[in-house]
Design an enzyme around this catalytic site. Structure first.
Site, PDB file in Angstrom:
ATOM      1  N   ASP A 131      17.920  -8.795 -20.774  1.00 59.64           N
ATOM      2  CA  ASP A 131      19.434  -9.260 -21.322  1.00 59.64           C
ATOM      3  C   ASP A 131      19.528 -10.388 -20.323  1.00 59.64           C
ATOM      4  O   ASP A 131      20.437 -10.358 -19.379  1.00 59.64           O
ATOM      5  CB  ASP A 131      20.431  -8.384 -21.147  1.00 59.64           C
ATOM      6  CG  ASP A 131      21.785  -8.754 -21.623  1.00 59.64           C
ATOM      7  OD1 ASP A 131      21.817  -9.972 -22.183  1.00 59.64           O
ATOM      8  OD2 ASP A 131      22.717  -8.014 -21.858  1.00 59.64           O
ATOM      9  N   SER A 134      23.420 -11.809 -20.187  1.00 57.77           N
ATOM     10  CA  SER A 134      24.082 -11.162 -18.808  1.00 57.77           C
ATOM     11  C   SER A 134      23.801 -11.612 -17.602  1.00 57.77           C
ATOM     12  O   SER A 134      24.610 -11.938 -16.889  1.00 57.77           O
ATOM     13  CB  SER A 134      24.040  -9.641 -19.060  1.00 57.77           C
ATOM     14  OG  SER A 134      24.763  -8.977 -19.900  1.00 57.77           O
ATOM     15  N   TYR A 227      31.962  -7.663 -29.272  1.00 61.97           N
ATOM     16  CA  TYR A 227      32.046  -9.109 -29.071  1.00 61.97           C
ATOM     17  C   TYR A 227      33.268  -9.361 -29.677  1.00 61.97           C
ATOM     18  O   TYR A 227      33.623  -8.775 -30.575  1.00 61.97           O
ATOM     19  CB  TYR A 227      30.915  -9.966 -29.725  1.00 61.97           C
ATOM     20  CG  TYR A 227      29.445 -10.229 -29.410  1.00 61.97           C
ATOM     21  CD1 TYR A 227      29.497 -10.858 -27.982  1.00 61.97           C
ATOM     22  CD2 TYR A 227      28.443  -9.396 -29.557  1.00 61.97           C
ATOM     23  CE1 TYR A 227      28.148 -10.912 -27.353  1.00 61.97           C
ATOM     24  CE2 TYR A 227      27.462  -9.673 -28.728  1.00 61.97           C
ATOM     25  CZ  TYR A 227      27.045 -10.279 -27.924  1.00 61.97           C
ATOM     26  OH  TYR A 227      25.980 -10.209 -27.123  1.00 61.97           O
TER      27      TYR A 227
END
Ligand code: NAD
Length: 398
Positions: A131, A134, A227
């Site tokens: 990720d 992130s 989200y």
């Protein structure tokens, strides 16, 4: 033939590099060949010798592109690289596919297999080590708080001295996802009084667990996959009006709000900027060519307003902490490439829940359903055996 991973020198305003020497050494031990373009790591303080010591070959750009099985980059490579790439070669990076559909069409036309970190299904547990959004947001949030403390004209912590007491700075973080939470934690450690605001009510617990105050407005909006969704025009106006009073009560405003694949939402209006007290500092992590969270923010530039507030266009914070950001990025790249490898070759399984989402294109086809929807193409369904007999045959073959 070993799988060859090539790393290119990024554009002049990008300090990160896609692989670190530590990760190169692990890849080489696992039988990958790594080619590093001369000088690719220099802006992250990784010299060519460090890569050579780790087992990579340092080569010119043309060789790195020509001999790659897969090219790992931070940002979109320039047109010359795409032009030089051949059908069947692969590309992995932050390719901005959702906001640059022309680039996607070009990759498809060239039959390049492209994988974009922006498309990673981040909630799948197998994908967490991959990720990049992130890992880089976390670096960016930390650096934004440091930049704020450095640029603000007063102390962050309360100071009790013989010459009097200085009040702590009041810091407001708008958007409390990965970057926002890291900015809150860092600003708290620097001694500021911190509050956070997000359109997703679910982030209250995370903000409060860092010892900051959570602020809410009457507008809330949780979209898909954890989200935020894009707000309607009315919701946006309502939110902006309610945020104005929070903004006016703070000295430093760090904004991080994003909606994937869309223009960042405008949270701080021109009116709020104009009314800000002299010395107010806005750090806009969403500042990009698409726009930002703060009216008048310019990517990579600090603007001083008529009322002596400062707006820092800070969309490049991860690039401003290049060694740490590259270390984490490299681990994410390693995780993807290891995941793609079966029996010494890269296998792009379009029906896999992680790889199928990550894939922008392969063999001339656009794979990601998020992109297909953005391009008005029909949804791609995973392949299934046509008849019960075929399914039984497949089982027998295993
Ligand atoms: P992001 O970078 O897309 O956006 C940053 C923040 O801005 C988000 O918290 C979002 O809610 C907020 N935002 C968007 N529009 C806004 C508006 N109009 N006003 C105020 N705030 C607004 O988000 P992110 O940091 O990448 O993470 C988003 C979510 O995904 C979070 O809930 C995070 O915990 C979750 N996440 C989960 C995983 C996982 O499951 N492994 C990994 C990463 C992120």
């Amino acid at each position: 033939m070993p799988i060859t991973i090539s790393v290119l020198k990024e554009r002049p305003n990008e300090n990160r590099v896609a692989l670190s020497p530590t990760v190169v050494s692990k890849l080489v031990k696992s039988d990958y060949q790594v080619l590093i373009e001369q000088g690719a790591g220099s802006r992250a303080f990784y010299r060519d010798e460090a890569y050579t010591d780790a087992g990579a070959k340092v080569v010119d750009r043309e060789t790195a592109v020509k001999d790659a099985t897969i090219i790992a980059t931070i940002d979109q490579p320039d047109d010359a690289v795409i032009d030089q790439m051949q059908a069947g070669q692969a590309l992995l990076g932050l390719l901005a596919p959702l906001t640059d559909l022309d680039f996607v069409k070009k990759l498809a036309a060239k039959k390049i297999t492209a994988l974009a970190f922006e498309l990673l299904p981040r909630t799948v547990s197998r994908a967490q080590t991959m990720d990049v959004l992130s890992s880089q947001a976390s670096v960016a949030g930390y650096k934004a708080a440091l930049l704020a403390a450095d640029s603000f004209a007063r102390y962050f912590p309360m100071m009790i001295t013989a010459a009097g007491t200085a009040k702590p700075a009041k810091v407001l973080v708008l958007g409390t996802g990965v970057a926002g939470l890291q900015a809150i934690g860092t600003a708290k450690r620097l001694g500021a009084m911190v509050s956070g605001y997000d359109i997703r009510p679910a982030s209250r617990g995370e903000v409060e667990s860092l010892g900051a105050t959570f602020l809410t407005t009457s507008v809330s909006a949780t979209g898909e996959g954890g989200y935020a969704r894009q707000l309607t025009k009315e919701e946006t106006e309502q939110q902006q009006a309610e945020l104005a009073s929070f903004i006016a009560q703070n000295n430093v405003i760090i904004t991080t709000a994003q909606v994937p694949g869309r223009r960042p939402p405008l949270l701080v209006t021109q009116k709020s900027v104009d009314e800000a007290k002299p010395g107010t500092l806005f750090i806009d992590l969403a500042a990009s060519d698409l726009g930002g969270n703060v009216a008048g923010s310019q990517p990579g530039t600090t603007v001083t307003t008529d009322s002596d507030a400062q707006i820092v266009g800070a969309g490049d914070m991860a690039s401003q902490l290049p060694a740490s950001a590259s270390d984490m990025y490299a681990k994410n790249v390693q995780a993807v490439i290891t995941d793609l490898t079966t029996d010494g070759a890269l296998v792009f399984d379009v029906d896999d829940e992680v790889v199928g989402d990550l894939l922008v294109t392969t063999d001339g086809e656009i794979i990601s359903n998020r992109l297909r929807s953005a391009m008005d193409l029909p949804e791609r369904k995973p392949a299934v055996a046509d008849t019960p007999d075929e399914a039984a045959d497949d089982k027998g073959a295993e």
